[in-house]
Design a protein around this motif. Structure first.
Motif, PDB file in Angstrom:
ATOM      1  N   CYS A 254       0.935  -1.225   0.106  1.00  0.00           N
ATOM      2  CA  CYS A 254      -0.017  -0.040  -0.020  1.00  0.00           C
ATOM      3  C   CYS A 254       0.678   1.255   0.011  1.00  0.00           C
ATOM      4  O   CYS A 254       0.486   2.293  -0.671  1.00  0.00           O
ATOM      5  N   CYS A 259      -1.435  -1.824   5.124  1.00  0.00           N
ATOM      6  CA  CYS A 259      -1.140  -3.225   4.649  1.00  0.00           C
ATOM      7  C   CYS A 259      -0.471  -4.118   5.626  1.00  0.00           C
ATOM      8  O   CYS A 259      -0.624  -5.231   6.070  1.00  0.00           O
ATOM      9  N   CYS A 262       5.107  -4.239   4.981  1.00  0.00           N
ATOM     10  CA  CYS A 262       6.519  -3.558   5.176  1.00  0.00           C
ATOM     11  C   CYS A 262       7.026  -3.499   6.606  1.00  0.00           C
ATOM     12  O   CYS A 262       7.916  -2.920   6.947  1.00  0.00           O
TER      13      CYS A 262
END
Ligand SMILES: Cc1cc2nc3c(=O)[nH]c(=O)nc-3n(C[C@H](O)[C@H](O)[C@H](O)COP(=O)(O)OP(=O)(O)OC[C@H]3O[C@@H](n4cnc5c(N)ncnc54)[C@H](O)[C@@H]3O)c2cc1C
Ligand code: FES
Length: 290
Positions: A254, A259, A262
């Motif tokens: 995203c 989301c 990462c």
């Protein structure tokens, strides 16, 4: 204004705020082949104003019908009208991006993430350490520094590429050294017969480089393993952890903190990074796999 009035203004502002997941259309104006597998694309918005961005930030570049990838901005911050991205072809999305010729429309989300804040190095020495495509995200920081060159002390750029043919921005490297007093040291992993320069790891250049570590700002970008060793070497030289910054280029989806793709412990690298201080990263970089 009544609280109801404030709410109405806030609601309008929320409605007017652009959806961070919605790409803006940008047209490819020019392309340049930098190396065998790496190309620079110059993009221009076709639906409104130019982007306002900081050196170190990235965008999510969308090749319509193929997919999206996070790519750092590699252009000159003094020319915000020209958004440049330097892209190495490693898979399906980057293959589609480097194949996009002039006139192709790409989607752009961003700018996203944190910047290098090269200005915080004013008054001291600055060391750039780049590995491979990692020179691209550092280029805007070098150009920003050059536009205020007199405010900085000694500036050193250590750059490692796989082979002489993989060296990026050769003209820039020459001009930065000859016209702007930057000490540029390039090394390659594999040199061939015609190569008269250094062979070896870029991290090995750190211990010999001439800069005053106690006053230095160090900016590092490259493969994670290279950054781990470079950060250790800079730290051993005495660069303070909060003055040592790395760009953590993990896989992202995203790009805006939604989301969790990462996530690195408590950090969301797309919004807390990609540029982070070694004071925050060191405890996470002690393990082989971050
Ligand atoms: C903040 C940020 C900035 C970036 N800036 C640049 C840039 O300026 N130029 C550039 O060429 N690339 C950059 N990258 C890396 C780029 O996003 C990936 O190469 C790209 O997403 C790969 O997508 P793909 O579909 O082409 O390949 P895929 O098929 O998804 O992957 C191909 C190979 O690349 C590896 N890979 C994928 N993403 C990454 C990554 N982030 N780091 C390391 N390896 C990866 C995969 O594991 C696989 O081995 C950046 C990444 C981040 C997170
Ligand atoms: S990429 Fe989605 S939270 Fe960072």
């Amino acid at each position: 204004m009544s609280s109801l009035g404030h709410r109405a203004v806030a609601d309008r502002a929320t409605l007017a705020a652009p959806d961070p997941m919605l790409p803006r259309p940008f047209v490819v104006r020019r392309t340049r082949q930098d190396t065998r597998d790496t190309y620079t694309l110059e993009l221009e918005p076709i639906d409104g104003p130019a982007l306002s961005w900081l050196p170190g930030q990235f965008t999510m570049l969308y090749a319509f019908g193929v997919g999206e990838a996070p790519i750092s901005i590699s252009g000159d911050p003094n020319r915000p009208d020209r958004i440049e991205h330097t892209i190495r072809n490693v898979g399906s999305v980057t293959a589609a991006l480097v194949a996009a010729g002039p006139g192709t429309v790409l989607g752009v989300r961003g700018p996203l993430g944190t910047g290098w804040d090269v200005n915080s190095g004013k008054g001291g020495d600055v060391v750039f350490v780049a590995g491979g495509i990692g020179l691209a995200p550092l280029r805007p920081a070098v150009l920003e520094l050059i536009s205020h060159r007199a405010d900085y002390g000694r500036v050193v750029l250590l750059y490692g590429a796989r082979t002489p043919e993989d060296i990026l921005f050769s003209d820039d490297l020459r001009s930065w050294a000859e016209r702007h007093g930057i000490v540029v040291e390039v090394t390659v992993d594999n040199g061939q017969h015609a190569w008269r320069g250094r062979v070896g790891l870029v991290t090995q250049l750190v211990s010999r480089a001439g800069f005053d570590a106690s006053r230095a700002l160090a900016l590092v970008c490259g493969p994670e393993v290279m950054m781990r060793y470079a950060a250790q070497a800079l730290s051993d030289r005495g660069v303070r952890p909060e003055r040592l910054r790395l760009s953590m280029e993990r896989n992202m989806k995203c790009g805006v903190g939604l989301c969790g793709h990462c996530q690195l412990r408590e950090l969301f690298l797309c919004v807390d990074g990609p540029v982070l201080g070694y004071d925050r990263l060191a405890p996470l970089m002690t393990r082989a796999e971050l």
